[in-house]
Design a protein around this motif. Structure first.
Motif, PDB file in Angstrom:
ATOM      1  N   ASP A  60       0.836  -1.203   0.000  1.00  0.00           N
ATOM      2  CA  ASP A  60       0.000   0.000   0.000  1.00  0.00           C
ATOM      3  C   ASP A  60       0.872   1.255   0.000  1.00  0.00           C
ATOM      4  O   ASP A  60       0.598   2.221  -0.727  1.00  0.00           O
ATOM      5  CB  ASP A  60      -0.914   0.011   1.227  1.00  0.00           C
ATOM      6  CG  ASP A  60      -1.973  -1.070   1.182  1.00  0.00           C
ATOM      7  OD1 ASP A  60      -2.543  -1.303   0.102  1.00  0.00           O
ATOM      8  OD2 ASP A  60      -2.231  -1.689   2.230  1.00  0.00           O
ATOM      9  N   LEU A  63       2.459   1.704  -3.481  1.00  0.00           N
ATOM     10  CA  LEU A  63       1.443   2.120  -4.452  1.00  0.00           C
ATOM     11  C   LEU A  63       1.056   3.583  -4.249  1.00  0.00           C
ATOM     12  O   LEU A  63       0.914   4.342  -5.221  1.00  0.00           O
ATOM     13  CB  LEU A  63       0.203   1.229  -4.331  1.00  0.00           C
ATOM     14  CG  LEU A  63       0.290  -0.151  -4.982  1.00  0.00           C
ATOM     15  CD1 LEU A  63      -0.868  -1.033  -4.529  1.00  0.00           C
ATOM     16  CD2 LEU A  63       0.293  -0.034  -6.507  1.00  0.00           C
ATOM     17  N   ALA A  67       1.654   6.334  -7.049  1.00  0.00           N
ATOM     18  CA  ALA A  67       0.456   7.002  -7.556  1.00  0.00           C
ATOM     19  C   ALA A  67       0.532   8.505  -7.330  1.00  0.00           C
ATOM     20  O   ALA A  67       0.058   9.296  -8.161  1.00  0.00           O
ATOM     21  CB  ALA A  67      -0.788   6.433  -6.885  1.00  0.00           C
ATOM     22  N   VAL A  79      -9.458   2.664  -7.701  1.00  0.00           N
ATOM     23  CA  VAL A  79      -8.759   1.737  -6.811  1.00  0.00           C
ATOM     24  C   VAL A  79      -9.449   0.380  -6.907  1.00  0.00           C
ATOM     25  O   VAL A  79     -10.681   0.295  -6.797  1.00  0.00           O
ATOM     26  CB  VAL A  79      -8.771   2.240  -5.356  1.00  0.00           C
ATOM     27  CG1 VAL A  79      -8.069   1.234  -4.441  1.00  0.00           C
ATOM     28  CG2 VAL A  79      -8.104   3.607  -5.253  1.00  0.00           C
ATOM     29  N   ASP A  82      -8.815  -2.569  -2.795  1.00  0.00           N
ATOM     30  CA  ASP A  82      -8.270  -2.026  -1.555  1.00  0.00           C
ATOM     31  C   ASP A  82      -8.683  -2.957  -0.414  1.00  0.00           C
ATOM     32  O   ASP A  82      -9.746  -3.577  -0.453  1.00  0.00           O
ATOM     33  CB  ASP A  82      -8.847  -0.623  -1.339  1.00  0.00           C
ATOM     34  CG  ASP A  82      -8.163   0.148  -0.226  1.00  0.00           C
ATOM     35  OD1 ASP A  82      -7.186  -0.362   0.346  1.00  0.00           O
ATOM     36  OD2 ASP A  82      -8.622   1.271   0.059  1.00  0.00           O
ATOM     37  N   LEU A  87      -5.589   2.675   0.525  1.00  0.00           N
ATOM     38  CA  LEU A  87      -5.437   3.216  -0.823  1.00  0.00           C
ATOM     39  C   LEU A  87      -6.539   4.213  -1.150  1.00  0.00           C
ATOM     40  O   LEU A  87      -6.282   5.303  -1.670  1.00  0.00           O
ATOM     41  CB  LEU A  87      -5.432   2.078  -1.843  1.00  0.00           C
ATOM     42  CG  LEU A  87      -4.244   1.119  -1.784  1.00  0.00           C
ATOM     43  CD1 LEU A  87      -4.432  -0.028  -2.769  1.00  0.00           C
ATOM     44  CD2 LEU A  87      -2.938   1.852  -2.068  1.00  0.00           C
ATOM     45  N   LEU A  91      -5.427   8.106  -1.394  1.00  0.00           N
ATOM     46  CA  LEU A  91      -5.508   8.805  -2.673  1.00  0.00           C
ATOM     47  C   LEU A  91      -6.550   9.916  -2.636  1.00  0.00           C
ATOM     48  O   LEU A  91      -6.364  10.974  -3.247  1.00  0.00           O
ATOM     49  CB  LEU A  91      -5.821   7.812  -3.786  1.00  0.00           C
ATOM     50  CG  LEU A  91      -4.687   6.829  -4.113  1.00  0.00           C
ATOM     51  CD1 LEU A  91      -5.157   5.764  -5.091  1.00  0.00           C
ATOM     52  CD2 LEU A  91      -3.481   7.571  -4.680  1.00  0.00           C
ATOM     53  N   VAL A 142      -5.204   1.855  -9.671  1.00  0.00           N
ATOM     54  CA  VAL A 142      -4.294   1.376  -8.626  1.00  0.00           C
ATOM     55  C   VAL A 142      -4.873   0.070  -8.094  1.00  0.00           C
ATOM     56  O   VAL A 142      -5.970   0.058  -7.524  1.00  0.00           O
ATOM     57  CB  VAL A 142      -4.142   2.414  -7.502  1.00  0.00           C
ATOM     58  CG1 VAL A 142      -3.193   1.904  -6.426  1.00  0.00           C
ATOM     59  CG2 VAL A 142      -3.643   3.741  -8.074  1.00  0.00           C
ATOM     60  N   LEU A 170      -1.155   0.769 -12.063  1.00  0.00           N
ATOM     61  CA  LEU A 170      -0.162   0.439 -11.043  1.00  0.00           C
ATOM     62  C   LEU A 170      -0.683  -0.766 -10.274  1.00  0.00           C
ATOM     63  O   LEU A 170      -1.738  -0.695  -9.638  1.00  0.00           O
ATOM     64  CB  LEU A 170       0.054   1.604 -10.078  1.00  0.00           C
ATOM     65  CG  LEU A 170       0.523   2.929 -10.681  1.00  0.00           C
ATOM     66  CD1 LEU A 170       0.617   3.994  -9.591  1.00  0.00           C
ATOM     67  CD2 LEU A 170       1.862   2.760 -11.383  1.00  0.00           C
ATOM     68  N   VAL A 204       5.776  -3.205  -7.155  1.00  0.00           N
ATOM     69  CA  VAL A 204       4.791  -2.501  -7.975  1.00  0.00           C
ATOM     70  C   VAL A 204       5.185  -2.637  -9.436  1.00  0.00           C
ATOM     71  O   VAL A 204       6.351  -2.455  -9.802  1.00  0.00           O
ATOM     72  CB  VAL A 204       4.676  -1.014  -7.577  1.00  0.00           C
ATOM     73  CG1 VAL A 204       3.907  -0.226  -8.644  1.00  0.00           C
ATOM     74  CG2 VAL A 204       3.968  -0.872  -6.240  1.00  0.00           C
TER      75      VAL A 204
END
Length: 406
Positions: A60, A63, A67, A79, A82, A87, A91, A142, A170, A204
């Motif tokens: 996490d 990422l 991101a 996302v 998650d 995440l 974000l 993500v 990602l 990643v």
């Protein structure tokens, strides 16, 4: 040579293990509850889990760091899977509202809980699952890499359908949890742009949109014929034991018919943690005058049950995408349960204990639960915390079947 070709040139078919480098994107986590980010600290917990289990991991963190470098050029962010909100909330804190889709019903409860402890961060107004997936296009996706290769292949093909032509994917996970043949799964579905150096044992992968699609993909549905059912029992890739009958369920199945035969007309049955629904489908095959509900934490499990009900020609009561039994749900004459004993990489009885508690609260007077569990987990002791009567009904070297009543 491309990063993907370099990975394929080695003897291993998993991503090459690069030495852990100093992690500069985020600060070292100072406690079990605070995740420091550039935009501010996140307070995160895992509701209902055993004490000490953290709500995020290094994947996490990696990422979020990667991101963060791309958010300025990504108006629409998605996302995928998650776990507990790190995440989605991380974000959203840096970018504003994001879209989130997850297979697990754990995420909505975790997001509700963690959003209350992080005021000012926009929680998605609508959380999607595979029962109501979001529509693209998205500029940045993500994704948490799942532990199973077939589900990863399914996710990557689905992402191809919603990722903008110039968008970025990602995909990250802990190295020890990456599925076998990860390199091949990525190569078959998307265009791998680069594989970032491993940091804190996390990986990643940066990808672009590929050509592979879900339509016509032979791995989407797998199943097996089951005696007594008019059609094979099939399931999507995220569902446990979709290729063959689980050996624990095999111990419980012979008791389903006699249990249903003893029910009164109009009785209500719940297949709890139903997976592909084979226990509940068997109950329906044994009794036409009962109502069977299905519940599972996985939305792909619920979608699979709905599919199997259709192919078998059965009608169910309710199919609930839920972490356990919802508050205000029906009371049941019979509950059938083969509880999961792991959540991600954590093995234990904490999930089963929650399900035992829920089941005990949702049995009618005189109702009972039939459950099967691994012998080494000692469920005969934990069941007595919630039920007044616990009786062993069957056993094998690895599994034990219990009947429990209030």
């Amino acid at each position: 040579m491309s990063p993907l070709s370099s990975a394929l040139s080695g003897r291993s078919r998993s991503w090459p293990r690069i030495a852990v480098l100093p992690f500069t994107g985020l600060s070292i986590v100072p406690s079990a509850e605070v995740l420091p980010l550039t935009a501010g600290n996140l307070k995160l917990s895992r509701p209902g889990a055993e004490p000490g289990l953290r709500a995020w991991d290094a994947a996490d963190e990696l990422l979020l760091a990667e991101a963060g470098n791309r958010l300025a050029d990504s108006p629409r962010v998605l996302v995928v899977d998650d776990q507990f909100g790190a995440l989605t909330l991380g974000l959203a804190q840096a970018h504003g509202p994001v879209t989130s889709v997850a297979d697990s019903a754990v995420l909505p409860d975790a997001l509700d809980y963690n959003a209350r402890h992080n005021p000012g961060i926009a929680r998605p107004a609508l959380l999607h699952s595979w029962l109501n997936p979001p529509e693209g296009p998205f500029d940045l996706v993500v994704l948490r890499i799942p532990r199973h290769g077939a589900y990863l292949g399914w996710l990557l093909r689905w992402v191809n359908s919603v990722l903008a032509d110039n968008g970025c994917l990602l995909a990250g996970g802990m190295i020890k949890h990456l599925p076998d043949r990860s390199v091949d799964v990525f190569a078959e579905a998307v265009v791998t742009e680069t594989v970032l150096p491993a940091r804190k044992k996390a990986r990643v992968v940066v990808c672009r949109k590929g050509q592979a699609q879900l339509q016509g993909w032979a791995e989407s549905w797998k199943g097996y014929p089951q005696e007594g059912l008019p059609a094979p029992v099939e399931a999507l890739p995220a569902v446990f034991a979709r290729d063959k009958l689980d050996i624990g369920t095999r111990e419980l199945l012979p008791l389903v018919g006699p249990a249903v035969a003893g029910l009164k007309p109009g009785a209500r049955v719940l297949d709890l943690a139903c997976g592909n629904g084979v226990l509940g489908l068997t109950a329906l095959a044994c009794g036409s005058d009962i109502t069977v509900d299905f519940s599972d934490v996985s939305s792909q499990a619920i979608a699979s049950v709905q599919h199997n009900l259709g192919t078998c020609g059965y009608r169910a009561g309710q199919c609930q995408h839920s972490d356990g039994i919802r508050e205000g749900a029906a009371q049941y004459d019979l509950i059938l349960l083969n509880p999961p004993f792991h959540e991600g990489g954590v093995v234990g009885d904490h999930i089963a204990l929650r399900l035992f508690r829920d089941a005990a609260k949702h049995l009618v007077p005189g109702g009972r639960m039939l459950m099967v569990g691994n012998r080494h987990l000692g469920y005969h002791k934990s069941l007595k915390r919630f039920f007044g009567k616990v009786e062993q009904r069957a056993a094998s070297p690895r599994f034990v079947v219990f009947e429990a009543a209030p």
